[in-house]
Design a protein around this motif. Structure first.
Motif, mmCIF file in Angstrom:
data_model
loop_
_atom_site.group_PDB
_atom_site.id
_atom_site.type_symbol
_atom_site.label_atom_id
_atom_site.label_comp_id
_atom_site.label_asym_id
_atom_site.label_seq_id
_atom_site.Cartn_x
_atom_site.Cartn_y
_atom_site.Cartn_z
ATOM 1 N N GLY A 150 10.571 -0.664 -4.489
ATOM 2 C CA GLY A 150 10.952 -1.681 -3.523
ATOM 3 C C GLY A 150 10.044 -1.805 -2.319
ATOM 4 N N GLU A 151 8.946 -1.057 -2.277
ATOM 5 C CA GLU A 151 8.007 -1.205 -1.162
ATOM 6 C C GLU A 151 7.438 -2.621 -1.144
ATOM 7 O OE1 GLU A 151 6.487 1.764 1.165
ATOM 8 O OE2 GLU A 151 8.633 1.490 0.851
ATOM 9 N N PRO A 152 7.236 -3.221 0.026
ATOM 10 C CA PRO A 152 6.680 -4.578 0.090
ATOM 11 C C PRO A 152 5.247 -4.622 -0.431
ATOM 12 C CG PRO A 152 6.770 -3.596 2.279
ATOM 13 C CD PRO A 152 7.509 -2.669 1.372
ATOM 14 N N VAL A 153 4.871 -5.752 -1.019
ATOM 15 C CA VAL A 153 3.523 -5.917 -1.570
ATOM 16 C C VAL A 153 2.891 -7.251 -1.197
ATOM 17 C CG1 VAL A 153 3.906 -4.366 -3.540
ATOM 18 C CG2 VAL A 153 4.458 -6.794 -3.760
ATOM 19 N N SER A 154 3.687 -8.218 -0.770
ATOM 20 C CA SER A 154 3.155 -9.567 -0.558
ATOM 21 C C SER A 154 2.078 -9.608 0.520
ATOM 22 C CB SER A 154 4.293 -10.540 -0.207
ATOM 23 O OG SER A 154 4.954 -10.138 0.974
ATOM 24 N N HIS A 155 2.130 -8.685 1.488
ATOM 25 C CA HIS A 155 1.151 -8.670 2.575
ATOM 26 C C HIS A 155 -0.240 -8.261 2.102
ATOM 27 C CE1 HIS A 155 2.605 -4.594 2.123
ATOM 28 N NE2 HIS A 155 1.576 -4.141 2.818
ATOM 29 N N LEU A 156 -0.344 -7.745 0.867
ATOM 30 C CA LEU A 156 -1.627 -7.286 0.336
ATOM 31 C C LEU A 156 -2.381 -8.378 -0.425
ATOM 32 C CD1 LEU A 156 -0.474 -3.775 -0.910
ATOM 33 C CD2 LEU A 156 -1.743 -4.312 1.183
ATOM 34 N N ARG A 157 -1.855 -9.564 -0.445
ATOM 35 C CA ARG A 157 -2.512 -10.667 -1.135
ATOM 36 C C ARG A 157 -3.944 -10.835 -0.623
ATOM 37 N NH1 ARG A 157 -0.862 -15.081 -4.024
ATOM 38 N NH2 ARG A 157 -2.251 -16.896 -3.968
ATOM 39 N N GLY A 158 -4.896 -10.884 -1.561
ATOM 40 C CA GLY A 158 -6.296 -11.060 -1.196
ATOM 41 C C GLY A 158 -7.037 -9.774 -0.909
ATOM 42 N N ARG A 159 -6.323 -8.642 -0.816
ATOM 43 C CA ARG A 159 -6.984 -7.357 -0.592
ATOM 44 C C ARG A 159 -7.271 -6.668 -1.925
ATOM 45 N NH1 ARG A 159 -4.674 -9.817 3.837
ATOM 46 N NH2 ARG A 159 -5.244 -8.732 5.764
ATOM 47 N N THR A 160 -8.250 -5.774 -1.891
ATOM 48 C CA THR A 160 -8.510 -4.902 -3.031
ATOM 49 C C THR A 160 -7.760 -3.598 -2.804
ATOM 50 O OG1 THR A 160 -10.701 -5.860 -3.401
ATOM 51 C CG2 THR A 160 -10.259 -3.717 -4.392
ATOM 52 N N VAL A 161 -6.924 -3.238 -3.763
ATOM 53 C CA VAL A 161 -6.069 -2.067 -3.642
ATOM 54 C C VAL A 161 -6.268 -1.195 -4.883
ATOM 55 C CG1 VAL A 161 -3.702 -1.250 -3.357
ATOM 56 C CG2 VAL A 161 -4.392 -3.447 -2.369
#
Length: 237
Positions: A150-161
């Protein structure tokens, strides 16, 4: 992550300590940095006391910093780490993530318009993933990260992870990393996962492979080099 015993009052609950704490520790600052790496060490699920003077999780990150500081790539690299107020995450307070955000703000004030890669281990990996939406952040390398469901992920859009994990890790769950990478990729991040062949949670066995791969990933992220991975976002360590 293990939960410790009951702790004293939060250090920010009074006495003005919030303003006194400086979360950014700069280890290497070139005259004209072209990029920056911010290291975040591990900790505990709960713990409101400051990290001990002999801080083993912080010591574990030193070889990663040393590896990234070597030329040619390290010559123009600003290397820093996050100093936590508390040794624990502490539930909704997410203390490590709060400190990481403040450190990022300090870093961008120190070196404006410089791309940043976050490198975090365990609790520090969770903090890096949670703060990776900061405007200065180009990518994140999470080492054996703590990735609850359930950790948020939408804020990582466009980043390389990129998440590195040994499936035999007994402290944090590799399956949680794979699930996080899948969800982040579906939300628009360039998310990948690496199944490390050994190292457990401490990354001591096969340490050179962890160091070398982390450096290679940081260099690739800063250069904008596409990572060659399989269709499901994984590639060998």
């Amino acid at each position: 992550m293990r939960t410790g015993p009951a702790q004293p009052a939060h250090p920010d609950s009074g006495g003005g300590q919030r303003g006194a704490h400086r979360p950014l520790v700069v280890h290497r600052r070139p005259e004209v940095p072209r990029a920056a790496v911010l290291l975040m060490h591990g900790g505990r699920a709960d713990g409101l006391t400051p990290p001990p003077r002999l801080n083993l999780p912080a010591l574990r990150m030193r070889p990663f910093g040393s590896a990234m500081s070597r030329p040619p790539g390290g010559r123009d690299l600003l290397l820093a780490s996050v100093r936590y107020r508390c040794r624990g995450w502490n539930g909704p307070q997410a203390d490590a993530a709060q400190d990481a955000r403040r450190a990022l703000d300090e870093l961008t004030a120190l070196a404006a318009d410089v791309p940043v890669v976050l490198v975090g281990h365990s609790m520090g990996g969770r903090a890096a993933l949670l703060t990776g939406g900061h405007p200065a952040v180009r990518g994140i390398v999470a080492l054996a990260p703590w990735c609850p469901s359930g950790e948020p992920v939408s804020h990582l859009r466009g980043r390389t992870v990129v998440l590195l994990h040994d499936k035999h890790d007994r402290v944090t769950d590799a399956e949680g990393s794979w699930a996080f990478a899948d969800r982040a990729r579906q939300s628009g991040a360039r998310a990948h996962s690496v199944a490390m062949p050994r190292g457990g949670h401490t990354m001591l066995r096969g340490a050179r492979q962890w160091h070398r791969l982390t450096v290679d990933l940081v260099v690739a992220i800063l250069a904008g080099t596409p990572l060659e991975v399989s269709a499901d976002g994984r590639f060998p360590g």
